[in-house]
Structures are given as structure tokens and as C-alpha cells.
Design a protein around this motif. Structure first.
Motif, PDB file in Angstrom:
ATOM      1  N   GLU A  90       0.822  -1.209   0.000  1.00  0.00           N
ATOM      2  CA  GLU A  90       0.000   0.000   0.000  1.00  0.00           C
ATOM      3  C   GLU A  90       0.861   1.267   0.000  1.00  0.00           C
ATOM      4  O   GLU A  90       1.928   1.312   0.603  1.00  0.00           O
ATOM      5  CB  GLU A  90      -0.905   0.048   1.231  1.00  0.00           C
ATOM      6  CG  GLU A  90      -1.942  -1.045   1.303  1.00  0.00           C
ATOM      7  CD  GLU A  90      -3.112  -0.825   0.369  1.00  0.00           C
ATOM      8  OE1 GLU A  90      -3.094   0.148  -0.421  1.00  0.00           O
ATOM      9  OE2 GLU A  90      -4.050  -1.632   0.428  1.00  0.00           O
ATOM     10  N   SER A  91       0.333   2.304  -0.674  1.00  0.00           N
ATOM     11  CA  SER A  91       0.955   3.622  -0.594  1.00  0.00           C
ATOM     12  C   SER A  91       0.230   4.488   0.426  1.00  0.00           C
ATOM     13  O   SER A  91       0.849   5.162   1.240  1.00  0.00           O
ATOM     14  CB  SER A  91       0.929   4.303  -1.966  1.00  0.00           C
ATOM     15  OG  SER A  91       1.735   3.616  -2.885  1.00  0.00           O
ATOM     16  N   TYR A  92      -1.115   4.471   0.368  1.00  0.00           N
ATOM     17  CA  TYR A  92      -1.914   5.309   1.258  1.00  0.00           C
ATOM     18  C   TYR A  92      -3.065   4.483   1.852  1.00  0.00           C
ATOM     19  O   TYR A  92      -3.840   3.869   1.119  1.00  0.00           O
ATOM     20  CB  TYR A  92      -2.489   6.506   0.500  1.00  0.00           C
ATOM     21  CG  TYR A  92      -1.419   7.379  -0.114  1.00  0.00           C
ATOM     22  CD1 TYR A  92      -0.701   8.275   0.670  1.00  0.00           C
ATOM     23  CD2 TYR A  92      -1.126   7.288  -1.469  1.00  0.00           C
ATOM     24  CE1 TYR A  92       0.302   9.062   0.111  1.00  0.00           C
ATOM     25  CE2 TYR A  92      -0.128   8.073  -2.029  1.00  0.00           C
ATOM     26  CZ  TYR A  92       0.580   8.955  -1.234  1.00  0.00           C
ATOM     27  OH  TYR A  92       1.566   9.729  -1.780  1.00  0.00           O
ATOM     28  N   LEU A 126       4.343   2.779   3.387  1.00  0.00           N
ATOM     29  CA  LEU A 126       2.963   3.113   3.740  1.00  0.00           C
ATOM     30  C   LEU A 126       2.840   4.483   4.398  1.00  0.00           C
ATOM     31  O   LEU A 126       3.545   4.797   5.346  1.00  0.00           O
ATOM     32  CB  LEU A 126       2.391   2.052   4.687  1.00  0.00           C
ATOM     33  CG  LEU A 126       0.944   2.298   5.139  1.00  0.00           C
ATOM     34  CD1 LEU A 126      -0.020   2.066   3.982  1.00  0.00           C
ATOM     35  CD2 LEU A 126       0.583   1.408   6.310  1.00  0.00           C
ATOM     36  N   LYS A 127       1.923   5.278   3.875  1.00  0.00           N
ATOM     37  CA  LYS A 127       1.517   6.519   4.534  1.00  0.00           C
ATOM     38  C   LYS A 127       0.074   6.319   4.977  1.00  0.00           C
ATOM     39  O   LYS A 127      -0.758   5.848   4.192  1.00  0.00           O
ATOM     40  CB  LYS A 127       1.644   7.706   3.576  1.00  0.00           C
ATOM     41  CG  LYS A 127       3.096   8.028   3.191  1.00  0.00           C
ATOM     42  CD  LYS A 127       3.147   9.200   2.220  1.00  0.00           C
ATOM     43  CE  LYS A 127       4.595   9.567   1.917  1.00  0.00           C
ATOM     44  NZ  LYS A 127       5.342   8.470   1.284  1.00  0.00           N
ATOM     45  N   TYR A 128      -0.233   6.668   6.213  1.00  0.00           N
ATOM     46  CA  TYR A 128      -1.533   6.290   6.757  1.00  0.00           C
ATOM     47  C   TYR A 128      -2.068   7.355   7.707  1.00  0.00           C
ATOM     48  O   TYR A 128      -1.347   8.266   8.145  1.00  0.00           O
ATOM     49  CB  TYR A 128      -1.419   4.958   7.512  1.00  0.00           C
ATOM     50  CG  TYR A 128      -0.697   5.091   8.838  1.00  0.00           C
ATOM     51  CD1 TYR A 128      -1.406   5.285  10.024  1.00  0.00           C
ATOM     52  CD2 TYR A 128       0.697   5.062   8.908  1.00  0.00           C
ATOM     53  CE1 TYR A 128      -0.753   5.432  11.240  1.00  0.00           C
ATOM     54  CE2 TYR A 128       1.362   5.204  10.114  1.00  0.00           C
ATOM     55  CZ  TYR A 128       0.637   5.399  11.275  1.00  0.00           C
ATOM     56  OH  TYR A 128       1.270   5.556  12.475  1.00  0.00           O
ATOM     57  N   SER A 129      -3.344   7.231   8.009  1.00  0.00           N
ATOM     58  CA  SER A 129      -3.946   8.038   9.060  1.00  0.00           C
ATOM     59  C   SER A 129      -5.161   7.301   9.603  1.00  0.00           C
ATOM     60  O   SER A 129      -5.840   6.580   8.868  1.00  0.00           O
ATOM     61  CB  SER A 129      -4.357   9.412   8.537  1.00  0.00           C
ATOM     62  OG  SER A 129      -4.780  10.247   9.612  1.00  0.00           O
ATOM     63  N   ILE A 155       5.974  -0.159  13.107  1.00  0.00           N
ATOM     64  CA  ILE A 155       6.459  -1.141  12.119  1.00  0.00           C
ATOM     65  C   ILE A 155       6.868  -0.491  10.794  1.00  0.00           C
ATOM     66  O   ILE A 155       7.124  -1.180   9.810  1.00  0.00           O
ATOM     67  CB  ILE A 155       5.417  -2.255  11.858  1.00  0.00           C
ATOM     68  CG1 ILE A 155       4.121  -1.667  11.283  1.00  0.00           C
ATOM     69  CG2 ILE A 155       5.159  -3.056  13.116  1.00  0.00           C
ATOM     70  CD1 ILE A 155       3.078  -2.742  10.948  1.00  0.00           C
ATOM     71  N   GLY A 156       6.949   0.836  10.778  1.00  0.00           N
ATOM     72  CA  GLY A 156       7.540   1.493   9.613  1.00  0.00           C
ATOM     73  C   GLY A 156       6.657   2.446   8.838  1.00  0.00           C
ATOM     74  O   GLY A 156       7.114   3.043   7.857  1.00  0.00           O
ATOM     75  N   GLY A 157       5.390   2.611   9.217  1.00  0.00           N
ATOM     76  CA  GLY A 157       4.501   3.508   8.490  1.00  0.00           C
ATOM     77  C   GLY A 157       4.767   4.975   8.812  1.00  0.00           C
ATOM     78  O   GLY A 157       5.338   5.306   9.852  1.00  0.00           O
ATOM     79  N   ASP A 158       4.371   5.839   7.891  1.00  0.00           N
ATOM     80  CA  ASP A 158       4.478   7.286   8.096  1.00  0.00           C
ATOM     81  C   ASP A 158       3.072   7.880   8.200  1.00  0.00           C
ATOM     82  O   ASP A 158       2.225   7.628   7.345  1.00  0.00           O
ATOM     83  CB  ASP A 158       5.214   7.966   6.932  1.00  0.00           C
ATOM     84  CG  ASP A 158       6.693   7.636   6.929  1.00  0.00           C
ATOM     85  OD1 ASP A 158       7.256   7.494   8.031  1.00  0.00           O
ATOM     86  OD2 ASP A 158       7.276   7.520   5.833  1.00  0.00           O
ATOM     87  N   ARG A 159       2.842   8.682   9.245  1.00  0.00           N
ATOM     88  CA  ARG A 159       1.528   9.303   9.415  1.00  0.00           C
ATOM     89  C   ARG A 159       1.326  10.447   8.421  1.00  0.00           C
ATOM     90  O   ARG A 159       2.193  11.305   8.281  1.00  0.00           O
ATOM     91  CB  ARG A 159       1.368   9.846  10.831  1.00  0.00           C
ATOM     92  CG  ARG A 159       1.276   8.784  11.911  1.00  0.00           C
ATOM     93  CD  ARG A 159       0.919   9.435  13.245  1.00  0.00           C
ATOM     94  NE  ARG A 159       0.885   8.451  14.330  1.00  0.00           N
ATOM     95  CZ  ARG A 159       1.856   8.259  15.202  1.00  0.00           C
ATOM     96  NH1 ARG A 159       2.958   8.986  15.108  1.00  0.00           N
ATOM     97  NH2 ARG A 159       1.746   7.362  16.154  1.00  0.00           N
TER      98      ARG A 159
END
Length: 541
Positions: A90-92, A126-129, A155-159
Motif C-alpha cells: 500500500e501507498s496510502y 505506507l503513509k496512513y492516518s 512497524i515502519g509507516g508514516d503518518r
């Protein structure tokens, strides 16, 4: 190749060098275009929800619509239908989740929750919110969403944004979050494409062409509705239509009269009330007012009683502005599309059960189903297409088993019209059920014609009330268990549509039993493999 070879033989060294440069330029451009397309495909936004009471689902639908209006690529799905191994790709990822029990995620989110807490899982791009729903009166306020947010970061995601926690009345907080999310993608796309997002997007407008009562059961009215749509609208079998119901004008007229407002002079208020959820005034607002004004039994108050009690005790302008503001907008409802564009050009068909129930000894009706049941030819509705990429037909040569009692038949009608239009060679087996054969056999003539012309290889029917001992659709599956297992063992696809409880649960139990008893196989691993291969698909509600 021969033409190119002959051209090179006839060309001078200078001309060959020019040809080489020209071809290199074309190849370079193609590579750039391909990389750009791949980059675009990686920019798909995945929006998932996990809901216990339906609030997270409804909120996710609204978010999906708003992001879709921005012409961004987005897909929406229930967290229980999410392929866990896609997380690393996933990207977003946007997550809307409520908290249940002692700070736990809802049942539909538990697999995802357990998966990300596996000590070996790592994500890179992964960028997430997270948008979390909860109740501040509990110590575990938004704990499920908080745990997921922190774990994805670990685990490595970016908010994209920090977690947004919402109380019971989540309108303002959720709107702030979605506006910030949209601004993030606007800015991102502005940098890469220089797109202007300030142009107002128009909602799709449909016109009612037909509204037909399908059955003859006073307790369960089912309507077949045909909607004319713009020529540029595309959908495929398995997709759904999102519809925004409106309040009856007569009801709004009564409200306006109680508020001493002239409709012509206050049309903006009339329009706002047409699109507000007037039947579910936030209890928190009423509780605050009831303390001041000594009003009891808030749950039994309808909007007219509320206005009569509060209006006389407030200054007119203050009351109207605040009263409209605290009301939530009407949420869209999704209906499976029961038509195929190959057969029904520039139309969408839906199959609608009028939701009827008792509340405080009064008969109440579902917001959207009641709205749709009253529509007449020429009436207009606002809608959007919900692309359901997880409930699609397989290749034309594959066999399919369709299990859809009641209005669960809707997407399968679309499937069958589609397969008929393309002359699909795969066999089709339909299980359909309802209460009474004479009253509730939805699309009876169409199903009988499909059986007669061979499009339906098998049709098995279960009408539960036609005999003393009730017969349900799972009973018909069990009666035909030998052939059923033969089909799925040899590659057939299973589709289930209709009520989640108890229908889909009982159907799944029977399928597990068939796999275990006839196949002598572990049903969990067998069905899990089918799901992984996208051969076991559900669209339940």
C-alpha cells in the motif's frame, strides 16, 4: 523487423545515427510514460472501516464520496475483506475504526489488528492516518484506533496526519480530519500535476424511469427501481450505487410553519432541512437543554415535540441556527446494482426492500428505502457509484454458484444479464429463497426464462413459509451437497449476498460441513484457500 533491416542497409552512416537517436528518444519517452502510469497506479488510496454499530461504516461512505469527488483514485472496503498481505504494497491507507468491548476493535477488524501486531511484520512505503470513534465516558476511549495508529508507526509507516479521536458526536472532529486529508492530497497532486481543485464538482443526477412493486407481501414490500443516468457514468456487475435520500417536503413545510418561517423568504433553511437527519437529533444536545428546561423522556420526542418544547424558550434566530447546525446530514445508503450496462444502456436498476419496524409502539420506516419507495417517474435523485472490486465476476469460462435470498438476488441479476450478453461459457447455479412462492418470488419470469434457455444450469428455491417446517436456502445447499462440493472442488466460484445475520452465517456453516463431511478436508483451510484465490466472495449487510 525486415522493413527496418532494409532501411538500415540503404542508409548512410549519418542517417543510421539519426535513426538510432530517433528510436532512442521514442523508447525513452515510452519508459517515462510507463513509469508515470505505474506511479499513478501506486497512488491509489485505500479506505477501510471496521464498525460495530454502523457509525464507522456510514462515516467511511461519506469520506469515500468526498475523496471521490476530488477525482482521486480510491477504493473502500470493510476491514474484514481487506487482504492483509497487501499492507506491504500500500501507498496510502486511511482507517476508520470504532472501539468495542474493553478497548478492542470490532470483530471485522480483529484479523487486521492481530496481523499488524505480529512481531515479524514490517512496512516500508505506507503513509496512513486513523480516524477513531469512541465514547469519552469510557476509560478505553478510542483505544482500538490508538493501538492501530501506534503499531503502524512502530512497524515502519508514516503518518499523513496524527490520529483523530472522535466522541459520540463526531461530526466536527471527523470533518476536520477529512478536510486535512483532502488538503494533503490536493497539495500532493498540485505539485505533481498542477491540477486546479477549486472547481466545484457536480454530483451525479439520476432520473427515475420506473418504480414497480415486485412482490405481493404486505409485510415486506420490495421495489424494482430503474434510474436513467448520464452517458458518461460507468459501472460493472458487483458495484453499488450510493443514494442520498431527502426528507419529504410536506414534513419540512410543517417544520417551517412551527418555526414561523416563510419558505420563499427562507429557502436556504428549507433546503438545509431537506438534507438533514431530522429523525435522529443528537441526544447530547437534548440532554443539555432538558436540564435547563426540565424536559423528560427524551427518547420519545419527535422533531415536532422538540421544536414545540425548545422553540418557545429560545430566541428565534439563536434557536434556528443552532438547531440546524447540531443536526447531522443525511448519510448515503448503498444498494447493489441489479442491472448490466451491456443490457440496460444508460440505466441503473436497484432492488429495494422497504425497511419497516416498530419503535415505541409506532411503525417506522427506513430513511432511504421509504424515500425510494415513493419516487415517481421523472423524479430526480443524487447518487454516486461505489466500485466494489472485491465482488466481481470471474473469467467467462468459469463456473459460478450464486447464493442470494431476498434482495440478495440483486447483484446476481446483474451477473446473469452480463454473462448472457457476452455468451459466457461458464455454468451458473442459483440458490434463491424468500418467504412465499406466490408472493415473494422476485424476478420470477426472468429466472424461469434463464433456466429455460440454459443460462441457469441449476436453480434451487427455498420458500420458508410455504410449509409447516421452514425450509431455508442452506437446506437446499445441503440437499445438493454432492454436486455442490464437486463444483467447488473443480474450481467453481461461490458468491453470497444478503443479510449477514443469520443468513450468511448459516450458509457458511453448511458449506464448512459439506467440505468436512464429503471432502474429508479441513474446512477452515479449504475455504481460506478459496478466499485467497478470490473464489469465495461475500457482499452481506
Amino acid at each position: 523487423m525486415k522493413i527496418l533491416s532494409d532501411l538500415i542497409k540503404k542508409s548512410s552512416l549519418k542517417e543510421i545515427m539519426w535513426i538510432n537517436g530517433y528510436i532512442s528518444g521514442i523508447i525513452s519517452k515510452l519508459i517515462e510514460e510507463k513509469e508515470f502510469i505505474n506511479k499513478e497506479n501506486n497512488d491509489v488510496i485505500t479506505l477501510v472501516y471496521s464498525s460495530e454499530t454502523g457509525n464507522a461504516k456510514n462515516l467511511a461512505l461519506n469520506i469515500y464520496k468526498k475523496i471521490n469527488e476530488e477525482k482521486l483514485k480510491i477504493k473502500l472496503l470493510n476491514l474484514e475483506d481487506y487482504c492483509l498481505f497487501n499492507l506491504e504494497k500500500e501507498s496510502y491507507l486511511l482507517i476508520v475504526i470504532s472501539t468495542h468491548g474493553n478497548g478492542e476493535p470490532p470483530n471485522s477488524g480483529k484479523d487486521f489488528f492481530n496481523f499488524i501486531h505480529n512481531k515479524n511484520i514490517r512496512i516500508k512505503n505506507l503513509k496512513y492516518s486513523v480516524l477513531a470513534l469512541g465514547d469519552k465516558s469510557y476509560d478505553t476511549f478510542c483505544k482500538a484506533g490508538d493501538d492501530i495508529d501506534q503499531r503502524l508507526k512502530l512497524i515502519g509507516g508514516d503518518r499523513i496526519l496524527k490520529i483523530q479521536k472522535c466522541d459520540v458526536f463526531y461530526k466536527k472532529e471527523s470533518e476536520k480530519w477529512i478536510n486535512n486529508i483532502i488538503n494533503f492530497f490536493r497539495e500532493k497532486n498540485h505539485k505533481s500535476k498542477k491540477l486546479n481543485f477549486n472547481i466545484k464538482k457536480k454530483e451525479n443526477l439520476g432520473i427515475i424511469d420506473k418504480n414497480i412493486l415486485l412482490n405481493n407481501n404486505k409485510n415486506k414490500n420490495v421495489y424494482h427501481i430503474e434510474i436513467l443516468i448520464p452517458k458518461n457514468i460507468q459501472y460493472s456487475p458487483g458495484d453499488a450505487i450510493g443514494i442520498y435520500p431527502e426528507n419529504d417536503s410536506n414534513i419540512i413545510n410543517k417544520i417551517m410553519k412551527l418555526l414561523n418561517l416563510n419558505i420563499k423568504k427562507n429557502f436556504d433553511i428549507f433546503h438545509k432541512l431537506k438534507n438533514k437527519d431530522i429523525y435522529n437529533i443528537p441526544i447530547k444536545y437534548l440532554k443539555n437543554k432538558s436540564i435547563t428546561f426540565g424536559i423528560k423522556n427524551l427518547d420519545q420526542l419527535d422533531i415536532f415535540t422538540i421544536i414545540k418544547n425548545f422553540y418557545s424558550l429560545n430566541k428565534e434566530k439563536f434557536f434556528i441556527e443552532n438547531f440546524i447546525e447540531i443536526m447531522n446530514p443525511i448519510k448515503p445508503r448503498l444498494y447493489s446494482i441489479s442491472s448490466s450496462l451491456k443490457k440496460h444502456v444508460d440505466k441503473i436498476h436497484i432492488t429495494v426492500l422497504l425497511n419497516k419496524y416498530k419503535y415505541n409502539d409506532k411503525i417506522k420506516y427506513g430513511y432511504c428505502s421509504n424515500f425510494l419507495s415513493k419516487l415517481k417517474k421523472g423524479d430526480k435523485i443524487n447518487f454516486f457509484i461505489y466500485k466494489n472490486n472485491f465482488f466481481k465476476l470471474p473469467d467467462p469460462d468459469k463456473d459460478i454458484i450464486l447464493i442470494g435470498p431476498g434482495t440478495g438476488i440483486a447483484p446476481f441479476r446483474a451477473f446473469l444479464y452480463e454473462r448472457e450478453s457476452i455468451n459466457a461459457s461458464g455454468k451458473n447455479w442459483l440458490f434463491f429463497g424468500n418467504q412465499y412462492y406466490s408472493r415473494d418470488f422476485l424476478y420470477k419470469s426472468e429466472i424461469e426464462n434463464w433456466k429455460k434457455n440454459g443460462l441457469l444450469y441449476h436453480v434451487h428455491l427455498a420458500f420458508s413459509r410455504d410449509q409447516k417446517n421452514k425450509i431455508y436456502i442452506q437446506d437446499k445447499i445441503w440437499e445438493n451437497r454432492k454436486e455442490f462440493f464437486y463444483w467447488i472442488k473443480n474450481g467453481a466460484y461461490i458468491y453470497i449476498c444478503g443479510k449477514k445475520t443469520p443468513m450468511s452465517i448459516n450458509v457458511e456453516k453448511i458449506i464448512y460441513r459439506i467440505v468436512e463431511n464429503l471432502g474429508k478436508e479441513n474446512p477452515e483451510s479449504f475455504i481460506s484457500k478459496m478466499k485467497k484465490n478470490k473464489r469465495y466472495l461475500k457482499d452481506v449487510y
